[in-house]
Write an enzyme that holds these catalytic residues in place. Structure first.
Site, PDB file in Angstrom:
ATOM      1  CD  GLU A 145      -1.297  -0.542   3.591  1.00 62.41           C
ATOM      2  OE1 GLU A 145      -2.136  -1.226   3.464  1.00 62.41           O
ATOM      3  OE2 GLU A 145      -0.979   0.092   4.824  1.00 62.41           O
TER       4      GLU A 145
ATOM      5  CG  ASN B 191       5.580   8.080  -2.262  1.00 65.16           C
ATOM      6  OD1 ASN B 191       6.215   8.431  -3.049  1.00 65.16           O
ATOM      7  ND2 ASN B 191       5.903   7.288  -1.217  1.00 65.16           N
TER       8      ASN B 191
ATOM      9  CE1 TYR C  68       7.158   0.068  -4.411  1.00 63.26           C
ATOM     10  CE2 TYR C  68       4.999   1.388  -3.748  1.00 63.26           C
ATOM     11  CZ  TYR C  68       6.251   0.985  -3.560  1.00 63.26           C
ATOM     12  OH  TYR C  68       6.690   1.217  -2.180  1.00 63.26           O
TER      13      TYR C  68
END
Ligand SMILES: CC(C)(COP(=O)(O)OP(=O)(O)OC[C@H]1O[C@@H](n2cnc3c(N)ncnc32)[C@H](O)[C@@H]1OP(=O)(O)O)[C@@H](O)C(=O)NCCC(=O)NCCS
Length: 148
Positions: A105, A110, A117
């Site tokens: 998470e 961000n 990711y």
């Protein structure tokens, strides 16, 4: 640089400077507990010459799933590809441990971490509204490691 298993002795070297050198959301007691958890695997990146700790990351394994607990690079060493190398290694470790799904998470704001990711193929699976300080939402992401 090189990547190694993170030991308590590594933690002792950085624990007093976690907030100033790594990130301001770190709580040294929580990190120490995570590190001592027998279900977790933590890695550390170090400078080959000076042995300075450049970053660390950890996963917690539950059966065939793992959760990325954190990934953080020293503030003055970001944007140099170190996070990418660490993430690559974390995914390899997950593979070696027969993990099928790697979960995480991340704060919706961000964007650097979200980009990192996504570049590894993580897909958004959900959102937890106002999860951080009752303000920012958490994006939930999964990486499917083995087809099943
Ligand atoms: C997120 C973090 C680990 C990335 O590590 P890093 O070493 O700075 O990242 P890298 O240099 O390896 O870059 C990897 C990818 O991140 C993204 N990225 C890095 N810097 C970026 C920037 N300034 N803007 C947008 N995306 C960026 C890109 O997708 C990049 O891949 P690319 O170079 O192929 O485009 C690091 O910024 C960090 O420690 N942040 C604070 C802690 C944190 O938020 N951790 C994640 C949540 S626990």
């Amino acid at each position: 640089m090189y990547i190694d298993k993170m030991k308590i002795s590594d933690f002792e070297l950085i624990k007093n400077n976690l907030k100033s050198d790594f990130d301001d959301f770190w709580n040294e007691n929580i990190l120490k507990q995570e590190l001592l958890n027998t279900d977790s695997i933590f890695l550390v990146v170090k400078d080959t010459i000076s042995d300075e700790i450049l970053g660390f990351a950890g996963i917690e394994i539950v059966l065939d799933e793992a959760e990325l607990m954190n990934i953080v690079i020293r503030k003055n060493k970001r944007g140099l590809g170190i996070g990418k190398s660490l993430m690559e290694k974390i995914i390899n470790i997950a593979k070696e441990n027969n993990i099928k799904i790697l979960k995480l998470e991340v704060n919706e704001k961000n964007l650097i971490a979200i980009n990192l990711y996504k570049s590894f193929g993580f897909k958004q699976t959900g959102i937890r509204e106002k999860y951080y300080n009752n303000h920012d939402s958490a994006i939930l992401m999964d990486l499917e490691i083995f087809k099943h």
